[in-house]
Motif scaffolding. Structure first.
Motif, PDB file in Angstrom:
ATOM      1  N   PHE A   1      -2.899  -2.842  -3.066  1.00 46.45           N
ATOM      2  CA  PHE A   1      -2.670  -4.149  -4.229  1.00 46.45           C
ATOM      3  C   PHE A   1      -2.361  -5.258  -3.501  1.00 46.45           C
ATOM      4  O   PHE A   1      -1.322  -5.158  -2.713  1.00 46.45           O
ATOM      5  CB  PHE A   1      -1.596  -3.412  -5.116  1.00 46.45           C
ATOM      6  CG  PHE A   1      -1.082  -4.705  -6.193  1.00 46.45           C
ATOM      7  CD1 PHE A   1      -2.149  -4.953  -7.183  1.00 46.45           C
ATOM      8  CD2 PHE A   1       0.075  -5.192  -6.040  1.00 46.45           C
ATOM      9  CE1 PHE A   1      -1.689  -5.946  -8.015  1.00 46.45           C
ATOM     10  CE2 PHE A   1       0.322  -6.309  -6.932  1.00 46.45           C
ATOM     11  CZ  PHE A   1      -0.557  -6.399  -7.959  1.00 46.45           C
ATOM     12  N   LYS A   2      -3.040  -6.402  -3.869  1.00 54.23           N
ATOM     13  CA  LYS A   2      -2.740  -7.642  -3.099  1.00 54.23           C
ATOM     14  C   LYS A   2      -1.721  -8.316  -4.405  1.00 54.23           C
ATOM     15  O   LYS A   2      -2.293  -8.779  -5.119  1.00 54.23           O
ATOM     16  CB  LYS A   2      -3.944  -8.310  -2.877  1.00 54.23           C
ATOM     17  CG  LYS A   2      -3.757  -9.903  -2.597  1.00 54.23           C
ATOM     18  CD  LYS A   2      -3.158 -10.124  -1.330  1.00 54.23           C
ATOM     19  CE  LYS A   2      -3.050 -11.451  -0.782  1.00 54.23           C
ATOM     20  NZ  LYS A   2      -2.034 -12.358  -1.294  1.00 54.23           N
ATOM     21  N   GLN A   3      -0.499  -8.574  -3.812  1.00 53.36           N
ATOM     22  CA  GLN A   3       0.458  -9.285  -4.613  1.00 53.36           C
ATOM     23  C   GLN A   3       0.135 -11.043  -4.518  1.00 53.36           C
ATOM     24  O   GLN A   3      -0.528 -11.312  -3.395  1.00 53.36           O
ATOM     25  CB  GLN A   3       1.788  -9.063  -4.391  1.00 53.36           C
ATOM     26  CG  GLN A   3       2.334  -7.897  -4.485  1.00 53.36           C
ATOM     27  CD  GLN A   3       3.804  -7.636  -4.456  1.00 53.36           C
ATOM     28  OE1 GLN A   3       4.514  -7.140  -5.282  1.00 53.36           O
ATOM     29  NE2 GLN A   3       4.193  -8.124  -2.901  1.00 53.36           N
TER      30      GLN A   3
ATOM     31  N   TRP B   1       0.833  -1.292  -0.057  1.00 58.23           N
ATOM     32  CA  TRP B   1      -0.093   0.124  -0.126  1.00 58.23           C
ATOM     33  C   TRP B   1       0.968   1.259   0.004  1.00 58.23           C
ATOM     34  O   TRP B   1       1.923   1.204   0.558  1.00 58.23           O
ATOM     35  CB  TRP B   1      -0.925  -0.078   1.173  1.00 58.23           C
ATOM     36  CG  TRP B   1      -0.331   0.245   2.645  1.00 58.23           C
ATOM     37  CD1 TRP B   1       0.284  -0.536   3.259  1.00 58.23           C
ATOM     38  CD2 TRP B   1      -0.402   1.452   3.266  1.00 58.23           C
ATOM     39  NE1 TRP B   1       0.710  -0.140   4.391  1.00 58.23           N
ATOM     40  CE2 TRP B   1       0.382   1.360   4.384  1.00 58.23           C
ATOM     41  CE3 TRP B   1      -0.718   2.668   3.062  1.00 58.23           C
ATOM     42  CZ2 TRP B   1       0.466   2.221   5.317  1.00 58.23           C
ATOM     43  CZ3 TRP B   1      -0.534   3.770   3.822  1.00 58.23           C
ATOM     44  CH2 TRP B   1       0.088   3.717   5.094  1.00 58.23           C
TER      45      TRP B   1
ATOM     46  N   ALA C   1      -8.077  -5.293  -0.702  1.00 54.91           N
ATOM     47  CA  ALA C   1      -7.104  -5.246  -1.645  1.00 54.91           C
ATOM     48  C   ALA C   1      -7.267  -6.641  -2.464  1.00 54.91           C
ATOM     49  O   ALA C   1      -7.555  -7.337  -1.905  1.00 54.91           O
ATOM     50  CB  ALA C   1      -5.558  -5.036  -1.279  1.00 54.91           C
TER      51      ALA C   1
ATOM     52  N   GLU D   1      -5.985  -6.341  -8.797  1.00 51.96           N
ATOM     53  CA  GLU D   1      -6.024  -5.360  -9.626  1.00 51.96           C
ATOM     54  C   GLU D   1      -5.767  -3.991  -9.195  1.00 51.96           C
ATOM     55  O   GLU D   1      -5.202  -2.894  -9.675  1.00 51.96           O
ATOM     56  CB  GLU D   1      -7.643  -5.067 -10.224  1.00 51.96           C
ATOM     57  CG  GLU D   1      -7.740  -6.268 -11.322  1.00 51.96           C
ATOM     58  CD  GLU D   1      -9.056  -5.862 -11.965  1.00 51.96           C
ATOM     59  OE1 GLU D   1      -9.784  -4.993 -12.021  1.00 51.96           O
ATOM     60  OE2 GLU D   1      -9.764  -7.191 -12.309  1.00 51.96           O
ATOM     61  N   GLY D   2      -5.917  -3.735  -7.554  1.00 50.05           N
ATOM     62  CA  GLY D   2      -5.518  -2.956  -6.666  1.00 50.05           C
ATOM     63  C   GLY D   2      -6.792  -2.059  -6.954  1.00 50.05           C
ATOM     64  O   GLY D   2      -7.948  -1.806  -7.583  1.00 50.05           O
ATOM     65  N   GLN D   3      -6.790  -1.402  -5.702  1.00 51.72           N
ATOM     66  CA  GLN D   3      -7.911  -0.385  -5.403  1.00 51.72           C
ATOM     67  C   GLN D   3      -7.261   0.773  -4.765  1.00 51.72           C
ATOM     68  O   GLN D   3      -6.374   0.913  -3.869  1.00 51.72           O
ATOM     69  CB  GLN D   3      -8.873  -0.974  -4.259  1.00 51.72           C
ATOM     70  CG  GLN D   3      -9.577  -2.280  -4.888  1.00 51.72           C
ATOM     71  CD  GLN D   3     -10.444  -2.176  -5.796  1.00 51.72           C
ATOM     72  OE1 GLN D   3     -11.346  -1.225  -5.915  1.00 51.72           O
ATOM     73  NE2 GLN D   3     -10.711  -3.096  -6.567  1.00 51.72           N
ATOM     74  N   THR D   4      -8.057   1.935  -5.047  1.00 46.29           N
ATOM     75  CA  THR D   4      -7.726   3.293  -4.725  1.00 46.29           C
ATOM     76  C   THR D   4      -8.702   3.815  -3.792  1.00 46.29           C
ATOM     77  O   THR D   4      -9.929   3.684  -3.978  1.00 46.29           O
ATOM     78  CB  THR D   4      -7.515   4.470  -5.732  1.00 46.29           C
ATOM     79  OG1 THR D   4      -6.250   3.650  -6.572  1.00 46.29           O
ATOM     80  CG2 THR D   4      -6.968   5.563  -5.233  1.00 46.29           C
TER      81      THR D   4
ATOM     82  N   ARG E   1      -3.636   3.772  -1.941  1.00 48.65           N
ATOM     83  CA  ARG E   1      -3.712   2.409  -2.912  1.00 48.65           C
ATOM     84  C   ARG E   1      -3.187   1.307  -2.381  1.00 48.65           C
ATOM     85  O   ARG E   1      -2.274   1.303  -1.683  1.00 48.65           O
ATOM     86  CB  ARG E   1      -2.789   3.154  -4.210  1.00 48.65           C
ATOM     87  CG  ARG E   1      -2.960   2.033  -5.272  1.00 48.65           C
ATOM     88  CD  ARG E   1      -4.041   2.269  -6.368  1.00 48.65           C
ATOM     89  NE  ARG E   1      -3.913   1.442  -7.373  1.00 48.65           N
ATOM     90  CZ  ARG E   1      -4.776   0.883  -7.932  1.00 48.65           C
ATOM     91  NH1 ARG E   1      -5.962   1.425  -7.953  1.00 48.65           N
ATOM     92  NH2 ARG E   1      -4.582   0.009  -9.208  1.00 48.65           N
TER      93      ARG E   1
END
Length: 121
Positions: free
Chosen positions: A78-80, A64, A101, A104-107, A76
Motif C-alpha cells: 500500500f502506498k501512503q 507492506w 503499490a 488502493e493497495g495490491q495483494t 500486500r
C-alpha cells in the motif's frame, strides 16, 4: 494486521454524536478486509510473518505485510500519501520481487521460483 500474525480482531465503532453515519461504514470496511484475507486462510493458519516493520508518523512510503508458506507467499503493498511506488521484498532471502503499490493497495501471490501475480478474489 492479518498478514502480521494477529489471531483476532475487535472493531470499536461507537456512535458518536454528529458522526452517527460513519459507524456502520467503518464496520463494513473491517468486514471487507476480513473477507479478503479469508481467501488466504492457509497462510493465516500456518504461514510465517515476513515483516513487522511499521511506518513512521506522516510516512509517505510503501507499507507492506506478508506471509510465506512453503514455496508460496502472499504480500500486500500500500502506498501512503498517494501516487505509485515499487517495493522490493525477499520472502525467501534470495530472489528479489519488485511489487508496485498504489493508494488502493495490491495483494500479490509469489512463488519461490520467481513467479509473481496480482491476487484476484
Amino acid at each position: 494486521l492479518w498478514l502480521r500474525g494477529v489471531a483476532a480482531m475487535q472493531v470499536f465503532s461507537p456512535r458518536t454524536k454528529g458522526y452517527e453515519d460513519m459507524a456502520l461504514p467503518e464496520v463494513e470496511d473491517a468486514v471487507a478486509a476480513y473477507d479478503e484475507m479469508l481467501a488466504f486462510r492457509d497462510f493465516l493458519d500456518g504461514g510465517e510473518v515476513l515483516s513487522y516493520e511499521i511506518p513512521h508518523e506522516q510516512d509517505d512510503d510503501v507499507v507492506w505485510s506478508g506471509m510465506r508458506l512453503g514455496d508460496r507467499a502472499v504480500v500486500r503493498v500500500f502506498k501512503q500519501g498517494g501516487g505509485k511506488a515499487k517495493q522490493t521484498v525477499r520472502p525467501w532471502g534470495q530472489k528479489d520481487f519488485e511489487l508496485e503499490a498504489d493508494g488502493e493497495g495490491q495483494t500479490y501471490l509469489l512463488e519461490k521460483d520467481g513467479q509473481a501475480r496480482k491476487a484476484t478474489h
